[in-house]
Design a protein around this motif. Structure first.
Motif, short mmCIF file in Angstrom:
data_model
loop_
_atom_site.label_atom_id
_atom_site.label_comp_id
_atom_site.label_asym_id
_atom_site.label_seq_id
_atom_site.Cartn_x
_atom_site.Cartn_y
_atom_site.Cartn_z
N TYR A 273 51.71 62.12 65.31
CA TYR A 273 52.18 61.11 64.34
C TYR A 273 53.57 61.40 63.81
O TYR A 273 54.34 60.50 63.60
N LYS B 267 51.02 59.49 49.37
CA LYS B 267 51.66 60.43 50.28
C LYS B 267 50.78 60.54 51.53
O LYS B 267 49.55 60.50 51.44
N THR B 268 51.38 60.72 52.69
CA THR B 268 50.62 60.65 53.93
C THR B 268 49.54 61.74 54.08
O THR B 268 48.50 61.47 54.69
N ASN C 2 57.77 56.17 54.60
CA ASN C 2 57.67 56.51 56.02
C ASN C 2 57.94 55.30 56.90
O ASN C 2 58.69 55.39 57.88
N LEU D 250 54.70 62.17 60.85
CA LEU D 250 55.02 61.51 59.58
C LEU D 250 55.70 62.52 58.65
O LEU D 250 55.54 63.73 58.82
N LEU E 3 45.95 60.76 53.34
CA LEU E 3 45.27 59.77 54.17
C LEU E 3 44.42 60.43 55.26
O LEU E 3 44.67 61.56 55.65
N GLN F 220 44.07 56.61 59.26
CA GLN F 220 45.07 55.93 58.43
C GLN F 220 46.47 56.43 58.77
O GLN F 220 47.43 55.64 58.82
N GLN F 221 46.60 57.74 59.02
CA GLN F 221 47.91 58.28 59.39
C GLN F 221 48.38 57.68 60.72
O GLN F 221 49.55 57.37 60.91
N THR G 294 56.17 58.78 50.75
CA THR G 294 55.03 57.87 50.65
C THR G 294 54.88 57.11 51.96
O THR G 294 55.77 57.13 52.83
N VAL G 295 53.74 56.43 52.07
CA VAL G 295 53.48 55.57 53.21
C VAL G 295 54.61 54.53 53.36
O VAL G 295 55.16 54.33 54.44
N VAL H 296 49.79 54.36 60.01
CA VAL H 296 51.15 54.44 59.44
C VAL H 296 52.16 54.64 60.57
O VAL H 296 53.20 53.98 60.62
#
Ligand code: ADP
Ligand code: ADP
Length: 225
Positions: free
Chosen positions: A84, A130-131, A95, A86, A134, A138-139, A91-92, A142
């Motif tokens: 990922y 914040k990732t 990102n 990220l 999650l 969910q990550q 935050t989401v 994102v």
């Protein structure tokens, strides 16, 4: 008609040839799986499409242009890594906004674009998290939204579901398919999981030893393994 064409593509690491004279035509809006055992050349093929590796032979054409020697950031090819990648301190929202900001997008346009990206993957309510808070699924969403908002001509996913547990993997299969069909983006994903390829893809490319062994719809691959 072909949207992305690999024409006699050869790829090597020093003296090690990883992919040899690969020919492949990919249609616009197609969801294509690259399937095969570890070491058969899947990731190497993806790297070359992304522009992270220069071919030792052959060409890559995308949407009418020869991109064989075009820089990675000028190809309109998106890449979602297995990890990922990220930013944990962001935050989401931040990102997903990251690449858009680099392109100079700001203000209301940026807010709307990120909001629509998060909505498309069902994460509108998570914008301010914040990732690391999650779940894996969910990550993954994102990471998908972050790539999709850049509106790539092709989106590449390297083993997109491999880090998820069995239940999430099933859920994300459906999710990935839905996002792909709704957006119409041309998508190629790497997997060594035949069941996953059969369930998800419009067409499957089976690779072996740096070459294509078989190519067809899930029905064709399933009936003539
Ligand atoms: P995967 O098969 O899941 O793509 P690997 O475990 O084969 O991953 O490779 C992990 C990393 O090691 C990758 O960055 C890959 O480029 C590198 N790698 C793989 N094979 C070799 C090799 N023979 N020599 C050097 N690096 C390699
Ligand atoms: P797959 O993604 O299908 O597991 P790869 O594309 O990672 O396969 O690897 C194809 C071939 O290239 C393998 O023989 C692998 O060992 C080799 N290879 C991959 N990455 C590297 C690297 N960084 N250096 C040297 N050889 C590599």
């Amino acid at each position: 008609t072909s949207f992305l064409t690999l024409d006699k593509l050869s790829l090597a690491y020093g003296n090690t040839v990883a992919v040899k004279d690969l020919d492949l035509d990919i249609r616009k809006g197609e969801l294509l799986a690259l399937l095969g055992p570890s070491g058969c050349g899947k990731t190497t093929t993806m790297r070359s499409i992304a522009g992270l590796m220069t071919p030792v032979g052959g060409r890559i054409r995308l949407d009418g242009a020869d991109i064989t020697r075009v820089a990675a950031n000028k190809r309109a090819v998106g890449l979602v890594f297995q990890s990922y990648a990220l930013f944990p301190h962001l935050t989401v929202f931040e990102n997903v906004a990251f690449g858009l900001k680099l392109k100079g997008m700001r203000g209301a346009e940026l807010e709307a674009k990120v909001a629509s990206g998060l909505k498309s993957v069902g994460l509108a309510a998570f914008a301010d998290r914040k990732t690391p808070e999650l779940s894996g699924g969910q990550q993954q969403r994102v990471a998908l939204a972050r790539s999709m908002v850049m509106e790539p001509k092709v989106l590449l996913l390297d083993e997109p579901l491999s880090n998820l547990d069995a239940r999430l993997r099933l859920e994300m299969r459906t999710e990935l398919q839905r996002v792909q069909k709704e957006s119409g983006v041309t998508m190629i994903f790497v997997t060594h999981d035949q069941v996953e390829a059969l369930a998800l893809a419009d067409r499957i490319v089976v690779m072996k030893n740096g070459a294509i062994e078989q190519i067809g719809t899930p029905e064709e691959i399933y009936n003539h393994p």
